[in-house]
Design a protein around this motif. Sequence first.
Motif, PDB file in Angstrom:
ATOM      1  N   THR A 185    -103.414  48.363  36.439  1.00 44.37           N
ATOM      2  CA  THR A 185    -104.017  47.922  35.182  1.00 44.37           C
ATOM      3  C   THR A 185    -105.513  48.243  35.104  1.00 44.37           C
ATOM      4  O   THR A 185    -106.074  48.332  34.001  1.00 44.37           O
ATOM      5  N   SER A 186    -106.168  48.413  36.244  1.00 44.59           N
ATOM      6  CA  SER A 186    -107.597  48.743  36.223  1.00 44.59           C
ATOM      7  C   SER A 186    -107.847  50.249  36.132  1.00 44.59           C
ATOM      8  O   SER A 186    -108.931  50.670  35.733  1.00 44.59           O
ATOM      9  N   MET A 187    -106.858  51.062  36.500  1.00 44.38           N
ATOM     10  CA  MET A 187    -107.046  52.511  36.445  1.00 44.38           C
ATOM     11  C   MET A 187    -107.435  53.011  35.058  1.00 44.38           C
ATOM     12  O   MET A 187    -108.303  53.892  34.937  1.00 44.38           O
ATOM     13  N   PRO A 188    -106.851  52.491  33.946  1.00 41.17           N
ATOM     14  CA  PRO A 188    -107.260  52.990  32.630  1.00 41.17           C
ATOM     15  C   PRO A 188    -108.742  52.781  32.320  1.00 41.17           C
ATOM     16  O   PRO A 188    -109.299  53.511  31.493  1.00 41.17           O
ATOM     17  N   MET A 189    -109.375  51.809  32.946  1.00 41.65           N
ATOM     18  CA  MET A 189    -110.807  51.620  32.705  1.00 41.65           C
ATOM     19  C   MET A 189    -111.620  52.741  33.339  1.00 41.65           C
ATOM     20  O   MET A 189    -112.716  53.061  32.884  1.00 41.65           O
ATOM     21  N   VAL A 190    -111.081  53.357  34.395  1.00 44.50           N
ATOM     22  CA  VAL A 190    -111.766  54.487  35.027  1.00 44.50           C
ATOM     23  C   VAL A 190    -111.646  55.737  34.158  1.00 44.50           C
ATOM     24  O   VAL A 190    -112.613  56.479  33.985  1.00 44.50           O
ATOM     25  N   LEU A 191    -110.470  55.975  33.594  1.00 49.91           N
ATOM     26  CA  LEU A 191    -110.257  57.198  32.802  1.00 49.91           C
ATOM     27  C   LEU A 191    -110.561  57.004  31.322  1.00 49.91           C
ATOM     28  O   LEU A 191    -110.136  57.793  30.475  1.00 49.91           O
ATOM     29  N   HIS A 192    -111.333  55.970  31.003  1.00 48.57           N
ATOM     30  CA  HIS A 192    -111.543  55.580  29.611  1.00 48.57           C
ATOM     31  C   HIS A 192    -112.033  56.721  28.733  1.00 48.57           C
ATOM     32  O   HIS A 192    -111.573  56.898  27.598  1.00 48.57           O
ATOM     33  N   SER A 193    -112.974  57.522  29.220  1.00 53.31           N
ATOM     34  CA  SER A 193    -113.554  58.576  28.383  1.00 53.31           C
ATOM     35  C   SER A 193    -112.566  59.696  28.083  1.00 53.31           C
ATOM     36  O   SER A 193    -112.729  60.437  27.108  1.00 53.31           O
ATOM     37  N   GLY A 194    -111.545  59.855  28.931  1.00 51.74           N
ATOM     38  CA  GLY A 194    -110.529  60.877  28.688  1.00 51.74           C
ATOM     39  C   GLY A 194    -110.935  62.279  29.083  1.00 51.74           C
ATOM     40  O   GLY A 194    -110.186  63.233  28.838  1.00 51.74           O
ATOM     41  N   THR A 195    -112.091  62.443  29.702  1.00 53.09           N
ATOM     42  CA  THR A 195    -112.501  63.766  30.164  1.00 53.09           C
ATOM     43  C   THR A 195    -111.702  64.155  31.406  1.00 53.09           C
ATOM     44  O   THR A 195    -111.100  63.312  32.078  1.00 53.09           O
ATOM     45  N   ARG A 196    -111.723  65.444  31.711  1.00 58.76           N
ATOM     46  CA  ARG A 196    -111.005  65.914  32.901  1.00 58.76           C
ATOM     47  C   ARG A 196    -111.562  65.240  34.154  1.00 58.76           C
ATOM     48  O   ARG A 196    -110.806  64.848  35.046  1.00 58.76           O
ATOM     49  N   GLU A 197    -112.883  65.086  34.196  1.00 58.71           N
ATOM     50  CA  GLU A 197    -113.506  64.460  35.363  1.00 58.71           C
ATOM     51  C   GLU A 197    -113.041  63.019  35.532  1.00 58.71           C
ATOM     52  O   GLU A 197    -112.736  62.576  36.650  1.00 58.71           O
ATOM     53  N   SER A 198    -112.972  62.276  34.424  1.00 55.26           N
ATOM     54  CA  SER A 198    -112.557  60.874  34.518  1.00 55.26           C
ATOM     55  C   SER A 198    -111.080  60.755  34.885  1.00 55.26           C
ATOM     56  O   SER A 198    -110.688  59.851  35.630  1.00 55.26           O
ATOM     57  N   ILE A 199    -110.251  61.658  34.370  1.00 56.39           N
ATOM     58  CA  ILE A 199    -108.827  61.623  34.702  1.00 56.39           C
ATOM     59  C   ILE A 199    -108.611  61.917  36.180  1.00 56.39           C
ATOM     60  O   ILE A 199    -107.828  61.232  36.870  1.00 56.39           O
ATOM     61  N   MET A 200    -109.311  62.910  36.707  1.00 54.25           N
ATOM     62  CA  MET A 200    -109.179  63.227  38.129  1.00 54.25           C
ATOM     63  C   MET A 200    -109.704  62.085  38.997  1.00 54.25           C
ATOM     64  O   MET A 200    -109.141  61.775  40.060  1.00 54.25           O
ATOM     65  N   ALA A 201    -110.786  61.440  38.554  1.00 54.07           N
ATOM     66  CA  ALA A 201    -111.315  60.292  39.300  1.00 54.07           C
ATOM     67  C   ALA A 201    -110.325  59.141  39.295  1.00 54.07           C
ATOM     68  O   ALA A 201    -110.135  58.463  40.318  1.00 54.07           O
TER      69      ALA A 201
END
Length: 520
Positions: free
Chosen positions: A148-164
């Motif tokens: 449930t916390s992972m979506p807060m990491v990829l919030h911006s939707g950029t490739r960098e955030s998705i990989m992080a």
Amino acid sequence: MGIWILIPVFLPVIAGVLLLLPVKQEDIGDGSKESLTRLHTVTAAVLIVSAVLALLAAWSGDNTYTWFELMEGIPIYFQVDDISRLFVTVFSIAWVLVCFYAFTYMEHEGKERRFFGFYLIVYGVLVALCFSGNLVTMYLFYELMTLTSMPMVLHSGTRESIMAALKYLFYSMCGAYLGLFAIFFLYKYCDSITFTAGGTLNLALAQGHTGILLAAVMAALIGFGAKAGMFPLHAWLPTAHPVAPAPASAVLSGIIAKAGVLSIVRVVFYIVGADFIRGTWVQTAWMTLSLLTVFMGSMLAFREKVVKKRLAYSTVSQVSYILFGLSVLSPTGMEGALLHVVFHAFIKCALFLTAGIFIYRAGLSEVDQLEGIGKKMPKTLWCFTFASLALVGIPPASGFISKWYLAQGALEANVGVFGWAGPAVLLLSALLTAGYLLSIVTNGFFPKAKSNAHVAIAAEKAAAPEKDAARTQADPLAGVTEAPLGMLIPLAIFAALSILLGVFPNPLIQFVSRIATAVM
């Protein structure tokens, strides 16, 4: 209180899920001022009510509740004890304050409805984790916390955030599976998997199986240590924190990393028992890994130029202060560790919220760009200063108290070379912490005459429209103003707590001393 213990778990989860459901375009919290106001009002109301109910459940007595039987002999079971009280109180205070900061900051990021939906869900899961009464319940909500916390990491939707976010997921799941491996063996050789102060390991059953049990405990330490940023599963922190929105970075660092600490405390002191691993290779390996992480994190933070990444490496180091205090298996060491859980949560939230203000107000994300920022944002930088002094451990700030107990705990624990090596590494790390935090403060308040960073910024901004070119070349920080009150007030509260908990530490010291005495 019985079933009422579930209300602060399910209220924010249900509200968060409802926020995530598809709605009409005009009702999405990314649009009009009215829709955002409704979103903020609902989020604040649900979170405050949930936090109050969680604190009432924690402090109204030793409550227990069996939700259902997952399988025969393994219930999903909740209970409240002193460790629950400590962690749920810290988590609730920080979660509410960061939420109010996020109302303003997320205007910069967008997609507010999705962010606050997951923000509420994660809080409910964290409350359930704090109130978990046995190993299986803890593991269930530990995994849910990651998902449930992972979506807060990829919030911006950029490739960098998705990989992080994928890296965060991979490391966390690998760590959780190591913890699950340990649970299989502990279930077989413990009288109960219900958390009991001092442990439930049956030494008669364990006789002849000490080797595999020690290996299982080590697997749990490394696995749950992944969330706490302990080497070797630490690398997700400096990847995930810089790409996440600042409020998410604050709670990832200040709160969610402590979930790994909580899980380790439960396994070592409430299931296995400190006596079982005292003097074994597991204790030696644990102390070694924690001290290695302390030193490594401080060195990497000292070298790092991106502010949020520097703070992420700092978290790697500082949370391992806590793990080292636990690893010496002495009452004083555990007191220092639990004190640092509280202090670091508030300090690191303050530091990440400050970094968010620099990004929100001035678009500055690198250390070299912050020269002279104190002239434009003095209140913000003063808050950063107080939190930095606390993290370094300058008396009477809070960090000094916890580090004193950590050093004393190592010296009294009869752990051989670690008795002096531990305090030495902590002192060296404190010096490095002063280097990578206070340099920002001094350069922010006392900039050089013409910094190279400002020249570079001026050159970059010179490409802007002509009406802005002259202004930016004359003053690279022109137009930068103090943070809005909605962001400044939560930051100031965190900074004040960083100092005041060191000035008036006795009630908290007495409380953590009661916990340490009960489990040793």
